[in-house]
Design a protein around this motif. Structure first.
Motif, PDB file in Angstrom:
ATOM      1  N   LEU A 223      84.952 -60.474  39.661  1.00  0.00           N
ATOM      2  CA  LEU A 223      84.328 -60.472  40.886  1.00  0.00           C
ATOM      3  C   LEU A 223      84.893 -61.958  41.473  1.00  0.00           C
ATOM      4  O   LEU A 223      84.829 -62.870  40.611  1.00  0.00           O
ATOM      5  CB  LEU A 223      82.890 -60.497  41.111  1.00  0.00           C
ATOM      6  CG  LEU A 223      82.079 -59.192  40.638  1.00  0.00           C
ATOM      7  CD1 LEU A 223      81.575 -59.175  39.159  1.00  0.00           C
ATOM      8  CD2 LEU A 223      81.544 -58.502  41.796  1.00  0.00           C
ATOM      9  N   SER A 224      85.282 -61.701  42.768  1.00  0.00           N
ATOM     10  CA  SER A 224      85.404 -63.119  43.434  1.00  0.00           C
ATOM     11  C   SER A 224      84.595 -63.435  44.767  1.00  0.00           C
ATOM     12  O   SER A 224      84.482 -62.242  45.169  1.00  0.00           O
ATOM     13  CB  SER A 224      86.901 -63.304  43.599  1.00  0.00           C
ATOM     14  OG  SER A 224      87.292 -62.293  44.458  1.00  0.00           O
ATOM     15  N   ALA A 225      84.169 -64.269  45.152  1.00  0.00           N
ATOM     16  CA  ALA A 225      83.226 -64.514  46.311  1.00  0.00           C
ATOM     17  C   ALA A 225      83.843 -65.724  47.130  1.00  0.00           C
ATOM     18  O   ALA A 225      84.200 -66.816  46.705  1.00  0.00           O
ATOM     19  CB  ALA A 225      81.887 -64.749  45.965  1.00  0.00           C
ATOM     20  N   ASP A 226      83.611 -65.620  48.434  1.00  0.00           N
ATOM     21  CA  ASP A 226      84.174 -66.695  49.384  1.00  0.00           C
ATOM     22  C   ASP A 226      82.865 -67.871  49.274  1.00  0.00           C
ATOM     23  O   ASP A 226      81.652 -67.290  48.777  1.00  0.00           O
ATOM     24  CB  ASP A 226      84.592 -66.246  50.743  1.00  0.00           C
ATOM     25  CG  ASP A 226      85.791 -65.938  50.857  1.00  0.00           C
ATOM     26  OD1 ASP A 226      86.523 -66.862  50.709  1.00  0.00           O
ATOM     27  OD2 ASP A 226      86.166 -64.905  51.205  1.00  0.00           O
ATOM     28  N   SER A 227      83.052 -68.705  50.016  1.00  0.00           N
ATOM     29  CA  SER A 227      81.877 -69.824  50.073  1.00  0.00           C
ATOM     30  C   SER A 227      81.001 -69.815  51.295  1.00  0.00           C
ATOM     31  O   SER A 227      80.344 -70.651  51.509  1.00  0.00           O
ATOM     32  CB  SER A 227      82.649 -71.159  49.796  1.00  0.00           C
ATOM     33  OG  SER A 227      83.324 -71.278  48.564  1.00  0.00           O
ATOM     34  N   GLY A 228      81.024 -68.609  52.112  1.00  0.00           N
ATOM     35  CA  GLY A 228      80.127 -68.463  53.135  1.00  0.00           C
ATOM     36  C   GLY A 228      78.686 -68.115  52.616  1.00  0.00           C
ATOM     37  O   GLY A 228      78.193 -68.271  51.327  1.00  0.00           O
ATOM     38  N   THR A 229      78.003 -67.293  53.380  1.00  0.00           N
ATOM     39  CA  THR A 229      76.678 -66.848  52.741  1.00  0.00           C
ATOM     40  C   THR A 229      76.781 -65.765  51.698  1.00  0.00           C
ATOM     41  O   THR A 229      75.858 -65.415  50.939  1.00  0.00           O
ATOM     42  CB  THR A 229      75.898 -66.128  54.054  1.00  0.00           C
ATOM     43  OG1 THR A 229      76.740 -65.288  54.837  1.00  0.00           O
ATOM     44  CG2 THR A 229      75.196 -67.357  54.945  1.00  0.00           C
TER      45      THR A 229
ATOM     46  N   ASN B 280      83.149 -75.930  44.012  1.00  0.00           N
ATOM     47  CA  ASN B 280      83.373 -77.542  44.220  1.00  0.00           C
ATOM     48  C   ASN B 280      84.085 -77.777  45.391  1.00  0.00           C
ATOM     49  O   ASN B 280      83.649 -78.707  46.283  1.00  0.00           O
ATOM     50  CB  ASN B 280      84.317 -78.051  43.066  1.00  0.00           C
ATOM     51  CG  ASN B 280      83.632 -78.099  41.855  1.00  0.00           C
ATOM     52  OD1 ASN B 280      82.415 -77.982  41.694  1.00  0.00           O
ATOM     53  ND2 ASN B 280      84.206 -77.927  40.849  1.00  0.00           N
ATOM     54  N   LEU B 281      84.975 -77.061  46.107  1.00  0.00           N
ATOM     55  CA  LEU B 281      85.649 -77.466  47.493  1.00  0.00           C
ATOM     56  C   LEU B 281      84.834 -76.574  48.610  1.00  0.00           C
ATOM     57  O   LEU B 281      84.782 -77.092  49.736  1.00  0.00           O
ATOM     58  CB  LEU B 281      87.063 -76.515  47.205  1.00  0.00           C
ATOM     59  CG  LEU B 281      87.998 -77.581  46.480  1.00  0.00           C
ATOM     60  CD1 LEU B 281      89.356 -76.755  46.521  1.00  0.00           C
ATOM     61  CD2 LEU B 281      88.118 -78.880  46.965  1.00  0.00           C
ATOM     62  N   ALA B 282      84.177 -75.433  48.143  1.00  0.00           N
ATOM     63  CA  ALA B 282      83.403 -74.970  49.357  1.00  0.00           C
ATOM     64  C   ALA B 282      84.081 -74.420  50.354  1.00  0.00           C
ATOM     65  O   ALA B 282      83.901 -74.527  51.463  1.00  0.00           O
ATOM     66  CB  ALA B 282      82.119 -75.598  49.666  1.00  0.00           C
TER      67      ALA B 282
END
Length: 236
Positions: free
Chosen positions: A26-32, A54-56
């Motif tokens: 799985l991979s997720a973005d850094s939003g909600t 870390n970079l968000a």
């Protein structure tokens, strides 16, 4: 499982959790999406997951998923993205997926898009960190037919607008013979509440309401539901 308008984003992840295939990636973005990814998915031994913690930074979910698929073409890969990230680069990366997917021994690369027409994480940061209301000029995201676009590329896709259809959408995506986009129309007013709220956060949150946030009625309603749910007994 709290009701929302139209779909509670947490439910989309909760429905996925019990359906996660063994050894999926799985991979997720850094939003909600990162909140629901961390809170509502239960990883089992052998699974892998990543996000740009870390970079968000916005946008890594789909590129990370493509990279994972090239490294592990025999494993199911699932990317979890918001609509802002999809419009930044995810839509273009679907073209990359359409080019290469037939080379993978297991063709299943599933992309979830939370379509809430809002840069939701920043909207909540403005409310809770500095007490400002949502700034529509920068936060509103245009609607886009993500699932329909995927189908135009020869991929699979379904748009989900009712909470009772979420589980079936995941089942369809996981049974697909090609990469698949699940477009879930979710409620931007469901708050990504942390386990503990500081006094300063509560003051800023109230300030955003008093300053005339256009969505205040909706997110106050959802906040009260979430808060009450922490104390009320539940049936198993």
């Amino acid at each position: 499982m709290n009701e929302a308008n139209p779909i509670n984003p947490a439910r989309v992840f909760w429905e996925l959790s019990s359906r996660l295939p063994d050894e999926c990636i799985l991979s997720a973005d850094s939003g909600t999406t990162a909140n629901w990814y961390a809170r509502d998915l239960k990883f089992r031994r052998g699974m892998m997951g990543s996000l740009s913690g870390n970079l968000a930074t916005m946008g890594p979910a789909v590129p990370y998923a493509i990279a994972a698929k090239f490294c592990h073409p025999d494993r199911v890969v699932i990317a979890l993205a918001g609509d802002g990230a999809m419009q930044m680069n995810g839509i273009n990366e679907l073209i990359t997926i359409a080019k290469y997917w037939k080379e993978w021994s297991d063709p299943r690369l599933i992309v979830l898009v939370l379509n809430n027409r809002d840069l939701n994480m920043v909207t909540w940061e403005q409310r809770v960190l500095v007490g400002d209301p949502k700034f529509d000029a920068s936060q509103n995201v245009p609607d886009f037919p993500y699932a329909e676009y995927a189908r135009s590329l020869g991929l699979g896709g379904v748009r989900v607008e009712r909470p009772e259809d979420v589980g079936a959408a995941w089942d369809r995506a996981l049974a697909s013979d090609r990469p698949f986009v699940v477009e879930a129309v979710t409620d931007p007013d469901v708050p990504p509440m942390p386990p503990h709220i500081t006094l300063e956060q509560a003051k800023n949150y109230a300030s955003s309401v008093l300053k005339g946030d256009a969505e205040s009625l909706g997110f106050l309603k959802q906040t009260l539901k979430s808060a009450a749910d922490s104390f009320l007994p539940h049936k198993k």
